[in-house]
Design an enzyme around this catalytic site. Sequence first.
Site, PDB file in Angstrom:
ATOM      1  N   CYS A 125       0.811  -1.223   0.000  1.00  0.00           N
ATOM      2  CA  CYS A 125       0.000   0.000   0.000  1.00  0.00           C
ATOM      3  C   CYS A 125       0.844   1.273   0.000  1.00  0.00           C
ATOM      4  O   CYS A 125       0.355   2.339  -0.374  1.00  0.00           O
ATOM      5  CB  CYS A 125      -0.933   0.024   1.209  1.00  0.00           C
ATOM      6  SG  CYS A 125      -2.151  -1.296   1.203  1.00  0.00           S
ATOM      7  N   HIS A 379      -8.911   3.523  -2.681  1.00  0.00           N
ATOM      8  CA  HIS A 379      -7.535   3.133  -2.359  1.00  0.00           C
ATOM      9  C   HIS A 379      -6.934   2.295  -3.490  1.00  0.00           C
ATOM     10  O   HIS A 379      -6.854   1.077  -3.406  1.00  0.00           O
ATOM     11  CB  HIS A 379      -7.548   2.344  -1.050  1.00  0.00           C
ATOM     12  CG  HIS A 379      -6.211   1.862  -0.578  1.00  0.00           C
ATOM     13  ND1 HIS A 379      -5.013   2.396  -1.011  1.00  0.00           N
ATOM     14  CD2 HIS A 379      -5.887   0.880   0.315  1.00  0.00           C
ATOM     15  CE1 HIS A 379      -4.016   1.765  -0.418  1.00  0.00           C
ATOM     16  NE2 HIS A 379      -4.521   0.840   0.391  1.00  0.00           N
ATOM     17  N   CYS A 410      -0.176   2.381   6.426  1.00  0.00           N
ATOM     18  CA  CYS A 410       0.065   1.041   6.942  1.00  0.00           C
ATOM     19  C   CYS A 410       0.389   0.141   5.751  1.00  0.00           C
ATOM     20  O   CYS A 410      -0.024   0.425   4.624  1.00  0.00           O
ATOM     21  CB  CYS A 410      -1.150   0.513   7.705  1.00  0.00           C
ATOM     22  SG  CYS A 410      -2.701   0.552   6.792  1.00  0.00           S
ATOM     23  N   GLY A 412       0.770  -3.913   4.274  1.00  0.00           N
ATOM     24  CA  GLY A 412       0.155  -5.208   4.475  1.00  0.00           C
ATOM     25  C   GLY A 412       0.932  -6.269   5.220  1.00  0.00           C
ATOM     26  O   GLY A 412       0.352  -7.009   6.000  1.00  0.00           O
TER      27      GLY A 412
END
Length: 426
Positions: A125, A379, A410, A412
Amino acid sequence: MHRVKVISGHLSSYPPQGGNRKCNINHCRARAAVSGPEDVVVVHGRRTAIGKAKRGLFKDTTPDELLSAVMKAVMTDMGLSPDRLGDVCVGNVLQPGAGAVMARIAHFLSEFPETVPVYTVNRQCSSGLQALFNIAGAIKSGSIDLGLACGVESMSLQEMGNPGDLSPRLVDFEKARACVVPMGITSENVAERFGISREKQDAFAVSSHQKADRAQRSGRFEAEIVPVVTRVTDAEGTESTVTVLKDEGVRPSTTLEGLGKLRAAFRADGSTTAGNSSQVSDGAAALLLGRRSAVEALGLPVLGVLRASAVVGVPPDMMGIGPAYAIPAALEQAGLIVADIDVFEINEAFASQAVYCVEKLGLPLDRVNPNGGAIALGHPLGCTGARMAVTLLHELQRMGRRGYGVVSMCIGTGMGAAAVFEYPGP
């Protein structure tokens, strides 16, 4: 439940002893950075609108076209020839090979010369933000003077969920097993471990949509969004040409009552739903970075100064807590405290983790994602870190005075990333 108890033990003394966490970020101030010719600065940033994956106007648009749109726009806006670039880094998650071929094709679709190099990076991400870190590092080391940091994802055309070829021995290592825990379950772990109620999660999601709606209606996103002309095929097979100008995920009608009716998405007795989680999306973003001396010599503006960057590791089963540890690390590096920061852009992968990070750090809610976040906007994995940096810098500029902002993600497999930017003022 056993897994949550195990992780609880890990977190009881987290971060581990010996970690570089020397002060409480609300009470300890280090030496603030002083501006100089070697500063890494952001000159400009643009993004596409964010489309709904599988259903939106970008569902038939390939990622190289999305990426090309923002690459060209940034260079055209600045009147800068692409041959001035020392390197281009593109964050991507889902394309084969992290999109290495796709990025080079986008390069040529943008009419960049073959002499300018390009590569891709996958930090899940945070890939778009990592692209920015990589270009900043190359500038800081003296390897290049100017570079383009990008992020792109088509979640319409590529599926999530295939981790690739993995060793069967991963079952023998607890932390290795945790790396393949579904993201929705990590959200449930955070909610259970830290007591983040369904009501808090839904309220945070409603707020995200309300903020995004206000920003959209007031035209706040217009300066950062690149119009993209593309083709889309409807359910009857009819193809049409459209110009995409607006984020598609914002739902002004979202209410607590409506979200409260949604079923848990990942665990029957859970609190994470489709309504308080980020949306799967398509989009791209790009930022032009340079060494201050080179930027000023070319007569280019300074939109922001990168004052600090940090990436930290956290337990994979609790991956959403990453910003709660990356933000203090970056603030300490920058010599700043929470009270100094005007805007926090924290990725809303799940409301549970966003609420935890806000509460853990004591962040003022009015400074967190003031224009909404991934729950409302969407996202697109490899794009989001770059998109958030673009949105943050435009928001700081809109304030019209010197200020500071933080972007944090954050990640994954159990990490957090954060960057601190300074807007020098008009």
